[in-house]
Write a protein that holds these residues in place. Structure first.
Motif, PDB file in Angstrom:
ATOM      1  N   LEU A  84      12.758   7.832  -9.415  1.00 31.29           N
ATOM      2  CA  LEU A  84      11.472   8.523  -9.323  1.00 31.29           C
ATOM      3  C   LEU A  84      11.622  10.033  -9.480  1.00 31.29           C
ATOM      4  N   PRO A 143      14.460   7.436  -2.341  1.00 35.32           N
ATOM      5  CA  PRO A 143      13.415   7.882  -3.262  1.00 35.32           C
ATOM      6  C   PRO A 143      12.197   8.420  -2.529  1.00 35.32           C
ATOM      7  N   PHE A 318       4.700   5.624 -12.882  1.00 36.44           N
ATOM      8  CA  PHE A 318       5.280   5.936 -11.569  1.00 36.44           C
ATOM      9  C   PHE A 318       5.070   4.771 -10.607  1.00 36.44           C
ATOM     10  N   ILE A 319       3.840   4.238 -10.592  1.00 37.77           N
ATOM     11  CA  ILE A 319       3.540   3.149  -9.661  1.00 37.77           C
ATOM     12  C   ILE A 319       4.410   1.929  -9.973  1.00 37.77           C
ATOM     13  N   ALA A 322       7.780   2.635  -8.704  1.00 39.50           N
ATOM     14  CA  ALA A 322       7.821   2.686  -7.241  1.00 39.50           C
ATOM     15  C   ALA A 322       7.831   1.277  -6.655  1.00 39.50           C
ATOM     16  N   ARG A 323       7.145   0.346  -7.332  1.00 45.09           N
ATOM     17  CA  ARG A 323       7.104  -1.033  -6.839  1.00 45.09           C
ATOM     18  C   ARG A 323       8.486  -1.666  -6.835  1.00 45.09           C
ATOM     19  N   PRO A 327      12.563   0.792  -0.674  1.00 46.18           N
ATOM     20  CA  PRO A 327      12.646   1.982   0.158  1.00 46.18           C
ATOM     21  C   PRO A 327      13.666   1.765   1.259  1.00 46.18           C
TER      22      PRO A 327
END
Lengths: 331, 326
Positions: A84, A143, A318-319, A322-323, A327
């Protein structure tokens, strides 16, 4: 598809984007007029004037900014092992733009070449701050942490910029000129100098590529391979500063390009950082030129700035990225 | 801690009084006092038409944003999970700009609410995965992405507006309390009061949810439904604040933890109320600082909350890093 065929495809795509950028717009310039305009410039022919004074500088600005942002994004993602990372999202663009606006307001010299060079210290400071605060230099930056650190630095700089603009009404024009994220002011930008800066950054990136790859194996292992992590990181920050600074100086802050390009480049070049850097530069320029050309067409005769076009495409990318991120786990 | 609540009340009172005393037009305290008592003279006019609605609107908007932030943070058990970080306020802001750009002439609170709810739904849908539960950090990242996209679409809409309206929209998107009237003050207080009551009723469910999903089910709570209801209330509260004050950055993020720390509140209801009071104080103080910082220049309040909130966010991250939580 074999490797070399893919590279040919990338180059062909770049050539197509360059051709569209030169030929298409409010006034279409036919291909037949390109060569005569270059070798036998006729200042009375509107086609020649459009091509040489408007389209060609714009093309150069797109090549410089797009290529530089592609390289900067790839180096950032490789350095932080974070999918990211992007010069726009991590506040480096904002740092460069803020330094230019501050310099222009304080020194009062609008649009002069000297002001543009302030983008380098601005980018360097912002990059160093975000990486330090986000834990980027330890190579274990989650991230979420790095992205939020970038968002915070972005918000801080944006608040400062809007404060400056509201305090000093005249600076609104400076802001519009420098912080727009567009290729339309290319003729008034220091293209030659910034091309050199971006080229320098790109060369340094190619030189550092093996060391950055070694570093991504972890600091201890890379030391065993003879790499000095501190030096490599410092060198990578210089690359990011040179490339982002040059891009902001010719085109203003353009976000998401450095985010979108590296995954595509990895898919094409495989996990070889040198090849990835070359493909990233070509793809960055291609996407920026296409975004700019599309921006000239969607609301013609009004123009949508290239930076807005890349952001509208880049947000969903980006989404999607991010998925996929888990995390908490160091990416 | 009783003293914490008293401190908060004193800060709000002083901030409100200072907000009434300071402004673009310099009017002495004696004249303001006279105006406030008698209702006559320039002091009374300034107070009644300009400063009082501004301060009252700011208090209401801050309280709404603060409560919204606290609900989300408690529900997701993460101090970063505020509506402004997750893009809800950006979505509400985009809806308002779009409504202005299209010239729909709709009342702004429902537009902001619709934008906020749509954004929250989008964030939830896009972070959903069939394989595992959605971790809050994925929600935050996806929310950030939605926020970026909303920002880009907002700039796109802005290019279509005539210059004067674009400048106005820009100011609005920064978050500002300039030129509020009593209608807006009544609107934000009325809607927030109703939503605050709804939220207060839901706080029992929140307390049960904090015990964990299994325990909540055992106690007869439909966890999924309760969660959705809480998120909806929080989003509506945030949108209520945004509709009158714009997407003031970081108020919802800061108010919850700060309020809990000052008052020592433990129960969800007390934490929510503390966050509301803290949010009100933050917004009025930020607006005051923005107006008083530089003589003759009225900055929008969003500039100061941005300048305050960004270092706070960085501090949160640094602390999370030191604890190894992020």
């Amino acid at each position: 598809m074999s490797g070399s065929l893919r590279f040919v495809g990338v180059v062909a795509l770049l050539a197509l984007a360059m051709g569209l950028s030169l030929g298409v717009g409010v006034r279409d310039v036919p291909v037949a007029a390109w060569w005569p305009a270059l070798v036998a410039y006729d200042p009375t022919d509107p086609n020649h004037i459009t091509l040489i004074t408007i389209r060609l500088p714009r093309l150069c600005a797109g090549l410089i900014a797009g290529g530089a942002l592609g390289v900067a994004g790839t180096v950032m993602q490789a350095l932080t092992r974070n999918p990211l990372a992007d010069p726009g999202l991590l506040g480096v663009n904002a740092g460069a733009a803020f330094a230019i606006v501050l310099g222009a307001v304080l020194l009062g010299a609008q649009g002069a070449g000297a002001i543009a060079f302030l983008s380098f210290p601005g980018a360097a400071l912002a990059a160093a701050a975000v990486f330090a605060l986000g834990g980027g230099l330890r190579g274990d930056a989650g991230p979420v942490r790095l992205t939020l650190a970038g968002a915070a630095v972005n918000a801080l700089l944006l608040s400062l910029v809007s404060a400056i603009v509201l305090i000093q009404r005249e600076s609104l024009d400076i802001l519009r000129f420098w912080v727009a994220g567009s290729l339309s002011e290319a003729t008034r930008r220091p293209l030659g100098e910034m091309a050199m800066a971006a080229g320098l950054g790109g060369a340094l990136a190619l030189f550092l590529a093996p060391a950055i790859e070694a570093l991504s194996l972890g600091a201890a292992l890379s030391r065993g391979l003879g790499t000095r992590p501190g030096r490599v990181q410092a060198g990578a920050l210089v690359v990011i500063t040179l490339c982002t600074g040059a891009a902001v100086a010719v085109a203003g802050p353009i976000a998401f390009l450095g985010l979108m390009v590296p995954p595509l480049a990895r898919a094409i070049a495989g996990h070889r950082l040198r090849a990835e850097l070359a493909v990233s530069a070509a793809l960055g320029a291609t996407i920026l030129l296409l975004a700019d050309t599309a921006g000239r067409l969607v609301l013609a005769p009004a123009e949508v700035r290239a930076g807005i076009m890349t952001a509208v495409i880049g947000g969903p990318v980006f989404i999607a990225l991010a998925r996929r991120v888990r995390p908490g786990a160091p990416a | 801690m009783k003293s914490g609540w008293v401190l908060l009340a004193v800060v709000i009172l002083l901030a409100a009084l200072a907000g009434l005393a300071v402004g673009q037009v310099d009017i002495g305290p004696a004249m303001l006092w006279h105006g406030a008592l008698t209702g006559e003279g320039p002091g009374a006019l300034t107070l009644r038409l300009i400063r009082a609605p501004r301060v009252v609107t700011g208090l209401g908007a801050g309280a709404a944003l603060g409560m919204a932030g606290a609900i989300c943070q408690m529900l997701f058990r993460n101090p970063l999970a505020a509506p402004d970080v997750m893009g809800f306020t950006a979505g509400a802001g985009l809806a308002v700009v779009a409504a202005i750009a299209l010239g729909l002439g709709l009342p702004l609170p429902p537009v902001a609410a619709a934008g906020g709810l749509a954004t929250a739904g989008l964030v939830a849908a896009l972070s959903w995965s069939p394989r595992h539960d959605t971790p809050p950090l994925t929600l935050i990242l996806v929310g950030l992405g939605i926020g970026f996209t909303a920002g880009a679409l907002g700039s796109f809409a802005m290019t279509r507006l005539p210059q004067a309206e674009a400048a106005e929209a820009q100011r609005w998107l920064t978050g500002s309390l300039a030129a509020r009237d009593w209608g807006q003050a009544a609107q934000v207080w009325g809607i927030s009061a109703v939503l605050g009551l709804v939220a207060a009723v839901q706080m029992r469910a929140l307390a049960v949810l904090e015990l964990g999903e299994a325990m909540a089910a055992g106690l007869g709570l439909r966890a999924g439904r309760a969660r959705w209801a809480l998120v909806a209330t929080a989003v509506l509260l945030a949108a209520t604040g945004v509709a009158v004050a714009g997407p003031l950055p970081f108020v919802a993020l800061m108010a919850g933890p700060l309020g809990a720390r000052v008052t020592g509140a433990r129960s969800p209801l007390a934490q929510m109320l503390a966050a509301g009071a803290t949010g009100a104080a933050i917004v009025v103080l930020a607006d005051l600082a923005a107006r008083a910082a530089l003589p003759g220049i009225q900055l929008p309040a969003g500039v100061t909350t941005g300048l305050l909130g960004a270092p706070y966010l960085l501090w949160l991250l640094a602390r999370g890093m030191a604890r190894g939580a992020l």
